[in-house]
Write an enzyme that holds these catalytic residues in place. Structure first.
Site, PDB file in Angstrom:
ATOM      1  N   ASN A  10       0.852  -1.185   0.000  1.00 56.03           N
ATOM      2  CA  ASN A  10       0.000   0.000   0.000  1.00 56.03           C
ATOM      3  C   ASN A  10       0.898   1.248   0.000  1.00 56.03           C
ATOM      4  O   ASN A  10       1.680   1.463   0.933  1.00 56.03           O
ATOM      5  CB  ASN A  10      -0.880  -0.059   1.262  1.00 56.03           C
ATOM      6  CG  ASN A  10      -1.827   1.101   1.351  1.00 56.03           C
ATOM      7  OD1 ASN A  10      -1.457   2.214   0.994  1.00 56.03           O
ATOM      8  ND2 ASN A  10      -3.022   0.870   1.839  1.00 56.03           N
ATOM      9  N   HIS A  13       1.127   6.056   1.994  1.00 50.04           N
ATOM     10  CA  HIS A  13       1.910   6.928   2.863  1.00 50.04           C
ATOM     11  C   HIS A  13       3.081   7.598   2.165  1.00 50.04           C
ATOM     12  O   HIS A  13       3.683   8.523   2.704  1.00 50.04           O
ATOM     13  CB  HIS A  13       2.308   6.192   4.146  1.00 50.04           C
ATOM     14  CG  HIS A  13       1.074   5.883   4.941  1.00 50.04           C
ATOM     15  ND1 HIS A  13       0.266   6.889   5.432  1.00 50.04           N
ATOM     16  CD2 HIS A  13       0.463   4.724   5.234  1.00 50.04           C
ATOM     17  CE1 HIS A  13      -0.787   6.340   6.026  1.00 50.04           C
ATOM     18  NE2 HIS A  13      -0.686   5.032   5.925  1.00 50.04           N
ATOM     19  N   HIS A  46      -5.604   3.595  -1.464  1.00 49.38           N
ATOM     20  CA  HIS A  46      -6.910   3.885  -0.868  1.00 49.38           C
ATOM     21  C   HIS A  46      -7.248   5.336  -1.171  1.00 49.38           C
ATOM     22  O   HIS A  46      -6.641   6.249  -0.629  1.00 49.38           O
ATOM     23  CB  HIS A  46      -6.817   3.639   0.648  1.00 49.38           C
ATOM     24  CG  HIS A  46      -8.101   3.879   1.377  1.00 49.38           C
ATOM     25  ND1 HIS A  46      -8.222   3.676   2.730  1.00 49.38           N
ATOM     26  CD2 HIS A  46      -9.322   4.307   0.959  1.00 49.38           C
ATOM     27  CE1 HIS A  46      -9.462   3.959   3.107  1.00 49.38           C
ATOM     28  NE2 HIS A  46     -10.146   4.355   2.054  1.00 49.38           N
ATOM     29  N   ARG A  48      -9.340   8.153  -0.459  1.00 49.85           N
ATOM     30  CA  ARG A  48     -10.284   8.559   0.595  1.00 49.85           C
ATOM     31  C   ARG A  48     -11.167   9.699   0.112  1.00 49.85           C
ATOM     32  O   ARG A  48     -10.777  10.470  -0.749  1.00 49.85           O
ATOM     33  CB  ARG A  48      -9.510   9.008   1.840  1.00 49.85           C
ATOM     34  CG  ARG A  48      -8.968   7.852   2.625  1.00 49.85           C
ATOM     35  CD  ARG A  48      -8.251   8.333   3.863  1.00 49.85           C
ATOM     36  NE  ARG A  48      -8.028   7.209   4.755  1.00 49.85           N
ATOM     37  CZ  ARG A  48      -8.853   6.827   5.716  1.00 49.85           C
ATOM     38  NH1 ARG A  48      -9.964   7.489   5.952  1.00 49.85           N
ATOM     39  NH2 ARG A  48      -8.580   5.790   6.471  1.00 49.85           N
ATOM     40  N   ARG A  52      -6.839  12.659   1.403  1.00 48.90           N
ATOM     41  CA  ARG A  52      -5.749  13.115   2.281  1.00 48.90           C
ATOM     42  C   ARG A  52      -4.390  12.543   1.887  1.00 48.90           C
ATOM     43  O   ARG A  52      -3.369  13.078   2.262  1.00 48.90           O
ATOM     44  CB  ARG A  52      -6.063  12.773   3.738  1.00 48.90           C
ATOM     45  CG  ARG A  52      -5.804  11.357   4.136  1.00 48.90           C
ATOM     46  CD  ARG A  52      -5.949  11.175   5.624  1.00 48.90           C
ATOM     47  NE  ARG A  52      -7.316  11.311   6.047  1.00 48.90           N
ATOM     48  CZ  ARG A  52      -7.866  10.566   7.016  1.00 48.90           C
ATOM     49  NH1 ARG A  52      -7.138   9.674   7.648  1.00 48.90           N
ATOM     50  NH2 ARG A  52      -9.115  10.719   7.360  1.00 48.90           N
ATOM     51  N   GLU A  73      -8.665   0.437  -3.021  1.00 47.44           N
ATOM     52  CA  GLU A  73      -9.490   0.416  -1.807  1.00 47.44           C
ATOM     53  C   GLU A  73     -10.340   1.664  -1.777  1.00 47.44           C
ATOM     54  O   GLU A  73      -9.818   2.768  -2.012  1.00 47.44           O
ATOM     55  CB  GLU A  73      -8.619   0.465  -0.559  1.00 47.44           C
ATOM     56  CG  GLU A  73      -7.874  -0.770  -0.252  1.00 47.44           C
ATOM     57  CD  GLU A  73      -7.075  -0.570   1.041  1.00 47.44           C
ATOM     58  OE1 GLU A  73      -7.143   0.501   1.666  1.00 47.44           O
ATOM     59  OE2 GLU A  73      -6.363  -1.500   1.384  1.00 47.44           O
ATOM     60  N   THR A 104      -8.226   3.338   8.702  1.00 51.26           N
ATOM     61  CA  THR A 104      -9.455   2.544   8.700  1.00 51.26           C
ATOM     62  C   THR A 104      -9.537   1.767  10.006  1.00 51.26           C
ATOM     63  O   THR A 104      -8.718   0.894  10.261  1.00 51.26           O
ATOM     64  CB  THR A 104      -9.436   1.577   7.492  1.00 51.26           C
ATOM     65  OG1 THR A 104      -9.022   2.304   6.347  1.00 51.26           O
ATOM     66  CG2 THR A 104     -10.807   0.982   7.254  1.00 51.26           C
ATOM     67  N   GLU A 154     -11.012  -9.445   2.877  1.00 50.63           N
ATOM     68  CA  GLU A 154      -9.741  -9.110   3.513  1.00 50.63           C
ATOM     69  C   GLU A 154     -10.032  -9.049   5.009  1.00 50.63           C
ATOM     70  O   GLU A 154     -10.834  -8.216   5.450  1.00 50.63           O
ATOM     71  CB  GLU A 154      -9.200  -7.767   3.009  1.00 50.63           C
ATOM     72  CG  GLU A 154      -7.864  -7.444   3.684  1.00 50.63           C
ATOM     73  CD  GLU A 154      -7.247  -6.135   3.227  1.00 50.63           C
ATOM     74  OE1 GLU A 154      -7.563  -5.654   2.115  1.00 50.63           O
ATOM     75  OE2 GLU A 154      -6.439  -5.590   3.999  1.00 50.63           O
ATOM     76  N   HIS A 193      -3.756  -4.779   7.712  1.00 56.00           N
ATOM     77  CA  HIS A 193      -3.884  -3.647   8.626  1.00 56.00           C
ATOM     78  C   HIS A 193      -2.992  -3.838   9.848  1.00 56.00           C
ATOM     79  O   HIS A 193      -3.137  -4.801  10.591  1.00 56.00           O
ATOM     80  CB  HIS A 193      -5.329  -3.392   9.092  1.00 56.00           C
ATOM     81  CG  HIS A 193      -5.538  -1.929   9.377  1.00 56.00           C
ATOM     82  ND1 HIS A 193      -5.087  -1.339  10.520  1.00 56.00           N
ATOM     83  CD2 HIS A 193      -6.098  -0.958   8.635  1.00 56.00           C
ATOM     84  CE1 HIS A 193      -5.385  -0.054  10.472  1.00 56.00           C
ATOM     85  NE2 HIS A 193      -5.991   0.208   9.337  1.00 56.00           N
TER      86      HIS A 193
END
Ligand code: PXP
Length: 241
Positions: A10, A13, A46, A48, A52, A73, A104, A154, A193
């Site tokens: 992922n 970040h 992801h 959002r 962000r 996602e 999340t 998931e 996660h």
């Protein structure tokens, strides 16, 4: 030994760092390419509601450049459904989303929201996209995921990652039971996660588990060791299960 567990990185970040200064660097698309070169089996992002980290243009550019699997996602909204239908990732993972949460925080309540989720799952499936539900490891969520036509789940490993000692073992057993149950229901099983190099092993060893989505800890490792090594070290921790 069971089949090799796929690692999806992922890259959200990387975009978080970029957006902190409003620059064009570091680019999550470049990061995705480096992850693939280091052996990642897929790239997760992801989008959002508040954009962000990853923004719409990142998703388009990721689609154009990811050579493995793109896992998009998103919240189960009409806006996100339409973006997914335009972008055509191989995989969409539907996640719950609250604006104020830092990340999340819980699984999607598929059992409680089956009526509104089913048409979104159907529209994505009809477009040939594999649809996964990010859920807590409970029978009710797995059965509901199956019922509304999801292909995969998931399992949320956030609880497992926060706990220690006996409680952590108990949560691992709960995840194990969910893997067995999901498999019986004909669902493909992923997890993610909060996973790190240090806690991923027992999760990677769960029965029927095919795929892991890992972001924050891997990107944090990359700050110290570089992305190539961070992916390879995570791969090694998964394979050491
Ligand atoms: N899987 C899902 C569904 C997520 O929402 C996230 C966080 O965006 C992850 C996996 C990755 O979690 P982490 O960044 O803690 O590795």
């Amino acid at each position: 030994m069971s089949a090799r567990v796929r690692l999806h990185v992922n890259v959200d970040h990387v975009a978080t760092v970029r957006n902190a200064r409003g620059t064009r660097y570091p680019d999550p698309v470049t990061a995705a390419a480096l992850c693939e070169l280091a052996g990642a089996d897929g790239i997760t992002c992801h989008l959002r509601e508040d954009r962000r980290h990853i923004v719409d243009d990142d998703v388009v550019r990721l689609r154009a450049s990811v050579n493995t699997t793109l896992n998009f996602e998103c919240a189960a909204t009409v806006e996100m459904r339409d973006i997914a239908l335009r972008v055509r990732p191989e995989l969409v993972t539907l996640v719950p989303e609250r604006r104020e949460e830092r990340t999340t925080e819980g699984g999607l309540d598929v059992a409680g929201q089956a009526a509104s989720l089913a048409p979104i799952v159907e529209a994505l499936s009809r477009a040939g996209i594999i649809v996964s539900m990010f859920v807590a490891p409970t029978d009710a969520q797995l059965a509901a995921s199956r019922q509304i036509g999801a292909h995969a789940v998931e399992l949320h490993t956030g609880e497992y990652c926060h706990l220690i000692g006996r409680a952590m073992q108990d949560e691992l057993e709960r995840l194990r039971g969910a893997c067995e149950r999901a498999h019986e229901l004909g669902l493909r099983v992923a997890a993610g996660h909060g996973l790190t190099r240090h806690n991923v092993g027992p999760v990677a060893a769960l029965p029927h588990l095919e795929e892991l989505n890992i972001g924050h800890a891997l990107i944090a490792d990359a700050v110290f060791f570089g992305l190539d090594r961070a992916v390879r070290d995570m791969r090694a921790a998964i394979d050491a299960r």
